[in-house]
Design a protein around this motif. Structure first.
Motif, short mmCIF file in Angstrom:
data_model
loop_
_atom_site.label_atom_id
_atom_site.label_comp_id
_atom_site.label_asym_id
_atom_site.label_seq_id
_atom_site.Cartn_x
_atom_site.Cartn_y
_atom_site.Cartn_z
N VAL A 1 0.83 -1.19 0.00
CA VAL A 1 0.00 0.00 0.00
C VAL A 1 0.87 1.25 0.00
O VAL A 1 0.56 2.24 -0.66
CB VAL A 1 -0.95 -0.01 1.21
CG1 VAL A 1 -1.68 1.31 1.34
CG2 VAL A 1 -1.94 -1.14 1.10
N ALA A 2 2.00 1.19 0.71
CA ALA A 2 2.88 2.35 0.80
C ALA A 2 3.44 2.74 -0.57
O ALA A 2 3.82 3.88 -0.79
CB ALA A 2 4.02 2.07 1.77
N GLN A 3 3.50 1.80 -1.51
CA GLN A 3 4.04 2.08 -2.83
C GLN A 3 3.00 2.64 -3.80
O GLN A 3 3.34 2.99 -4.93
CB GLN A 3 4.69 0.82 -3.41
CG GLN A 3 5.89 0.38 -2.60
CD GLN A 3 6.52 -0.88 -3.19
OE1 GLN A 3 6.25 -1.26 -4.30
NE2 GLN A 3 7.36 -1.51 -2.39
N LEU A 4 1.76 2.72 -3.38
CA LEU A 4 0.74 3.32 -4.23
C LEU A 4 0.99 4.81 -4.37
O LEU A 4 1.48 5.46 -3.44
CB LEU A 4 -0.65 3.12 -3.62
CG LEU A 4 -1.25 1.72 -3.66
CD1 LEU A 4 -2.52 1.67 -2.82
CD2 LEU A 4 -1.55 1.31 -5.09
N PRO A 5 0.65 5.39 -5.52
CA PRO A 5 0.75 6.84 -5.64
C PRO A 5 -0.16 7.50 -4.60
O PRO A 5 -1.16 6.92 -4.18
CB PRO A 5 0.25 7.13 -7.05
CG PRO A 5 0.03 5.83 -7.71
CD PRO A 5 0.13 4.75 -6.71
N ALA A 6 0.19 8.69 -4.18
CA ALA A 6 -0.56 9.39 -3.13
C ALA A 6 -2.05 9.48 -3.47
O ALA A 6 -2.90 9.38 -2.58
CB ALA A 6 0.02 10.78 -2.92
N SER A 7 -2.40 9.62 -4.74
CA SER A 7 -3.80 9.75 -5.15
C SER A 7 -4.59 8.46 -4.94
O SER A 7 -5.81 8.48 -4.95
CB SER A 7 -3.89 10.18 -6.61
OG SER A 7 -3.33 9.18 -7.45
N ARG A 8 -3.91 7.33 -4.79
CA ARG A 8 -4.59 6.04 -4.63
C ARG A 8 -4.44 5.46 -3.22
O ARG A 8 -5.02 4.44 -2.92
CB ARG A 8 -4.07 5.04 -5.64
CG ARG A 8 -4.44 5.40 -7.05
CD ARG A 8 -3.87 4.40 -8.02
NE ARG A 8 -4.13 4.82 -9.37
CZ ARG A 8 -5.11 4.33 -10.12
NH1 ARG A 8 -5.90 3.41 -9.65
NH2 ARG A 8 -5.28 4.75 -11.34
N ARG A 12 -8.77 8.34 5.50
CA ARG A 12 -10.06 8.29 6.21
C ARG A 12 -11.22 8.58 5.25
O ARG A 12 -12.30 8.04 5.38
CB ARG A 12 -10.08 9.29 7.36
CG ARG A 12 -9.24 8.87 8.52
CD ARG A 12 -9.38 9.89 9.65
NE ARG A 12 -8.46 9.60 10.71
CZ ARG A 12 -8.76 8.88 11.78
NH1 ARG A 12 -9.96 8.38 11.91
NH2 ARG A 12 -7.86 8.66 12.71
N ASP A 13 -10.97 9.48 4.30
CA ASP A 13 -12.02 9.82 3.32
C ASP A 13 -12.16 8.77 2.23
O ASP A 13 -13.20 8.68 1.58
CB ASP A 13 -11.70 11.16 2.65
CG ASP A 13 -11.65 12.30 3.65
OD1 ASP A 13 -12.33 12.20 4.68
OD2 ASP A 13 -10.91 13.27 3.39
N ARG A 14 -11.12 7.98 2.02
CA ARG A 14 -11.10 6.98 0.95
C ARG A 14 -10.48 5.69 1.50
O ARG A 14 -9.37 5.32 1.15
CB ARG A 14 -10.30 7.53 -0.22
CG ARG A 14 -10.61 6.94 -1.53
CD ARG A 14 -9.81 7.57 -2.65
NE ARG A 14 -8.39 7.68 -2.35
CZ ARG A 14 -7.72 8.83 -2.25
NH1 ARG A 14 -8.32 9.96 -2.45
NH2 ARG A 14 -6.43 8.85 -1.99
N PRO A 15 -11.21 4.97 2.39
CA PRO A 15 -10.64 3.76 2.99
C PRO A 15 -10.50 2.62 1.98
O PRO A 15 -11.15 2.62 0.93
CB PRO A 15 -11.63 3.41 4.10
CG PRO A 15 -12.91 4.04 3.68
CD PRO A 15 -12.56 5.25 2.85
N ALA A 80 -13.27 2.40 -7.09
CA ALA A 80 -12.33 2.26 -5.97
C ALA A 80 -10.91 2.45 -6.51
O ALA A 80 -10.54 1.85 -7.51
CB ALA A 80 -12.47 0.89 -5.32
N PRO A 81 -10.08 3.29 -5.87
CA PRO A 81 -8.73 3.51 -6.37
C PRO A 81 -7.81 2.31 -6.15
O PRO A 81 -6.85 2.10 -6.89
CB PRO A 81 -8.24 4.72 -5.59
CG PRO A 81 -9.14 4.85 -4.43
CD PRO A 81 -10.42 4.16 -4.77
N LEU A 126 -4.56 -4.38 -5.49
CA LEU A 126 -4.87 -4.21 -6.90
C LEU A 126 -5.30 -2.77 -7.16
O LEU A 126 -5.95 -2.16 -6.32
CB LEU A 126 -6.00 -5.15 -7.33
CG LEU A 126 -5.76 -6.64 -7.12
CD1 LEU A 126 -7.02 -7.42 -7.43
CD2 LEU A 126 -4.62 -7.12 -7.99
N GLY A 127 -4.92 -2.27 -8.30
CA GLY A 127 -5.33 -0.93 -8.71
C GLY A 127 -5.38 -0.88 -10.23
O GLY A 127 -5.27 -1.90 -10.90
N ARG A 128 -5.52 0.31 -10.76
CA ARG A 128 -5.57 0.49 -12.21
C ARG A 128 -4.49 1.48 -12.63
O ARG A 128 -4.00 2.25 -11.84
CB ARG A 128 -6.92 1.03 -12.63
CG ARG A 128 -8.04 0.05 -12.42
CD ARG A 128 -9.19 0.43 -13.34
NE ARG A 128 -10.32 -0.44 -13.15
CZ ARG A 128 -10.47 -1.60 -13.77
NH1 ARG A 128 -9.57 -2.03 -14.60
NH2 ARG A 128 -11.54 -2.33 -13.56
#
Length: 194
Positions: A1-8, A12-15, A80-81, A126-128
């Motif tokens: 999760v730490a390697q996700l871009p900040a936007s993803r 708290r607003d986007r759990p 979902a990001p 997982l993400g896009r």
């Protein structure tokens, strides 16, 4: 999760929703608390804001991960990001070991093809987009159930497998390679059988 871009990254607003694969219901270690308390306990201990409303438990045994990927894809398609997908299982419960032993599913002198009890947990996020493709890409996923898998009077003609390949190739094109598996233990080892 730490390697996700900040936007993803979850906030708290986007759990972060979690799809959790677990053992099938009815096993000797099954407890009602699993359905009611496990996701909340994970959220409490995680150092991440988890989305309990969109978190799901998948309890289909060996077939759980494919179903979890399908659910994760729906969440990603819905905006979902990121989605965490993982599984947790342990065979180190006295009732489960006894159940496996009575079913001749443990590796013993009488059941050489049995397995050795173990436990494990593994998760992936997982993400896009390009950031999500750094380590790999899930192009598409589908699952199905053979209608006559356990019926000795009906031949298994791999209808579900064929339908899955047709479904995926219609959306994603013909893959360069395919791994096909039918989950579930079909054969039991019986002591003294030849």
């Amino acid at each position: 999760v730490a390697q996700l871009p900040a936007s993803r990254r979850p906030s708290r607003d986007r759990p972060l929703p979690v799809i959790l694969c677990l053992a099938e219901p009815g096993r000797p270690d099954d407890e009602p608390r699993i359905e009611d308390e496990l996701a909340a306990a994970i959220a409490e201990r995680a150092d991440l804001p988890l989305d309990l409303e969109r978190t799901a438990l998948v309890r289909k045994g060996q077939a759980s991960f494919t179903q979890a990927l399908v659910l994760a894809k729906h969440l990603l398609d819905g905006g979902a990001p990121a989605v965490a997908v993982g599984g947790v299982d342990s065979y180190f419960h006295p009732g489960v070991v006894r159940w496996l032993d009575e079913g001749y599913r443990l590796q013993t002198l009488d059941a050489e093809d049995g397995f050795i009890p173990s436990e494990a947990a593994a998760f992936l996020v997982l993400g896009r987009g390009k950031a999500a493709e750094r380590l790999g890409a899930v192009v598409d996923v589908a699952n199905g159930e053979e209608p006559h898998f356990d019926d000795p009077d009906e031949p298994n003609i791999a209808r579900a497998t064929t339908d899955i390949v047709v479904e995926v190739t219609s959306r994603a094109g013909m893959p360069s390679w395919t791994i096909v598996d039918i989950n579930g233990e079909v054969f039991k080892v019986v002591p003294g059988a030849t």
